[in-house]
Structures are given as C-alpha cells and as structure tokens.
Write a protein that holds these residues in place. Structure first.
Motif, PDB file in Angstrom:
ATOM      1  N   ALA A  29     -13.396 -26.166 -62.284  1.00  0.00           N
ATOM      2  CA  ALA A  29     -12.926 -27.511 -61.933  1.00  0.00           C
ATOM      3  C   ALA A  29     -11.444 -27.609 -62.290  1.00  0.00           C
ATOM      4  CB  ALA A  29     -13.723 -28.565 -62.683  1.00  0.00           C
ATOM      5  N   GLN A  33      -8.890 -32.948 -62.672  1.00  0.00           N
ATOM      6  CA  GLN A  33     -10.152 -33.689 -62.630  1.00  0.00           C
ATOM      7  C   GLN A  33     -10.486 -34.255 -63.992  1.00  0.00           C
ATOM      8  OE1 GLN A  33     -13.647 -31.849 -60.782  1.00  0.00           O
ATOM      9  NE2 GLN A  33     -14.790 -32.261 -62.652  1.00  0.00           N
ATOM     10  N   ARG A  71     -17.131 -37.684 -53.879  1.00  0.00           N
ATOM     11  CA  ARG A  71     -18.218 -36.928 -53.233  1.00  0.00           C
ATOM     12  C   ARG A  71     -19.190 -36.363 -54.266  1.00  0.00           C
ATOM     13  NH1 ARG A  71     -13.921 -35.768 -50.011  1.00  0.00           N
ATOM     14  NH2 ARG A  71     -13.432 -33.777 -50.994  1.00  0.00           N
ATOM     15  N   GLU A  72     -18.693 -36.090 -55.465  1.00  0.00           N
ATOM     16  CA  GLU A  72     -19.546 -35.580 -56.548  1.00  0.00           C
ATOM     17  C   GLU A  72     -20.135 -36.724 -57.385  1.00  0.00           C
ATOM     18  OE1 GLU A  72     -17.706 -32.461 -58.858  1.00  0.00           O
ATOM     19  OE2 GLU A  72     -16.549 -31.812 -57.117  1.00  0.00           O
ATOM     20  N   SER A  73     -19.894 -37.957 -56.980  1.00  0.00           N
ATOM     21  CA  SER A  73     -20.385 -39.161 -57.671  1.00  0.00           C
ATOM     22  C   SER A  73     -19.825 -39.309 -59.080  1.00  0.00           C
ATOM     23  CB  SER A  73     -21.916 -39.188 -57.708  1.00  0.00           C
ATOM     24  OG  SER A  73     -22.432 -39.179 -56.400  1.00  0.00           O
ATOM     25  N   LEU A  74     -18.616 -38.779 -59.309  1.00  0.00           N
ATOM     26  CA  LEU A  74     -17.997 -38.871 -60.623  1.00  0.00           C
ATOM     27  C   LEU A  74     -17.131 -40.121 -60.766  1.00  0.00           C
ATOM     28  CD1 LEU A  74     -17.025 -35.118 -61.106  1.00  0.00           C
ATOM     29  CD2 LEU A  74     -19.102 -36.302 -61.866  1.00  0.00           C
ATOM     30  N   GLU A  94     -22.320 -40.818 -64.143  1.00  0.00           N
ATOM     31  CA  GLU A  94     -22.358 -39.364 -63.909  1.00  0.00           C
ATOM     32  C   GLU A  94     -21.019 -38.725 -64.292  1.00  0.00           C
ATOM     33  OE1 GLU A  94     -23.638 -35.620 -63.128  1.00  0.00           O
ATOM     34  OE2 GLU A  94     -24.863 -37.423 -63.235  1.00  0.00           O
TER      35      GLU A  94
END
Length: 145
Positions: A29, A33, A71-74, A94
């Motif tokens: 990652a 991020q 898109r990763e629901s973060l 999340e």
C-alpha cells in the motif's frame, strides 16, 4: 551530532524506518494511503483540497488516491452541506481497522531491530517520541503534520 542536525536526523531516520517496515512486511500500500487515513482519524472529515495540502500532493493526485481508498471502503466521500461544490472525506470503520492493523504490522515488523536496547535507551526513545509529539504543529487546514 550538533543540535541543529538532531531533528533532521530524526525525521530522515523515521522515513527510513517506514520504508524498511513496509519492505520487510511486504506491505505494498502506498505510504500516502496511511498518511491520509491517519490525518482523517486524528482530525476528522476534511475537504479534498485540505487533504491534498496536508499530504503535500496535488488535488488531482489526492482525488485519485481517495478514489482507490473509497473503492476499498476505507473512506467515504460526501457533499459539504454549506458548499455544494465541495466534498468532505471521512475515514470509515473499515479504514480505522485497516490503519490499526497497519500500525500493528509496522510495530511488529520493526520490533526485532530494537531488541538490543536497554532500559536507558528505551527511556531516551520514549522521551524523544513525547517531545516530537508535543511539537507537532497544526497547519492552516487544521490537519496535524
């Protein structure tokens, strides 16, 4: 080491430790991020422009990163009620879990490098961490640097 070189040395060593931890853990990652998720966790929802400024990146670059995080629901983007053109970004549960897991992975990956430290060394590192945390300033967006 003279006094004026201590802080830059600490910062550069911190960057190196972060790279080492990511490489050793195989964490692919992007560091940005984790910076963004940390900013959101510490300071609450922020506008895209504020995040870009705090993370020292462009607004288009931040928008791309946020798209991947969403898109990763973060993270969750939502309109700002008082400005229909603006979007606020918040960390999701999340995202908080992922950030917590990354911090644990970071800690566990680096721990073996410090097993030879004695109590005096740990006290010195603890005090240095406390001093650095106390001198972390807030930028014009209200986000910790």
């Amino acid at each position: 080491m003279n006094r004026q070189d201590v802080i830059p040395s600490l910062v550069l060593s911190s960057y190196a430790l972060a790279r080492i931890a990511a490489q050793d853990a195989g964490n692919e990652a992007p560091a940005a991020q984790w910076r963004v998720l940390s900013l959101l966790e510490q300071n609450g929802p922020r506008r895209v422009g504020e995040l870009a400024q705090a993370a020292r990146t462009t607004q288009p670059g931040m928008t791309r990163l946020l798209g991947a995080l969403e898109r990763e629901s973060l993270v969750l983007r939502s309109p700002v009620p008082e400005d229909s053109r603006a979007t606020a970004v918040a960390i999701t549960p999340e995202g908080s879990r992922a950030l917590h897991a990354w911090r644990e992975e970071f800690r566990d990956t680096l721990a073996p490098r410090f097993t030879d430290l004695d109590d005096d060394d740990w006290r010195a590192l603890t005090r240095a961490a406390e001093i650095l945390a106390a001198h972390t300033t807030t930028d014009s967006t209200g986000a910790s640097q």
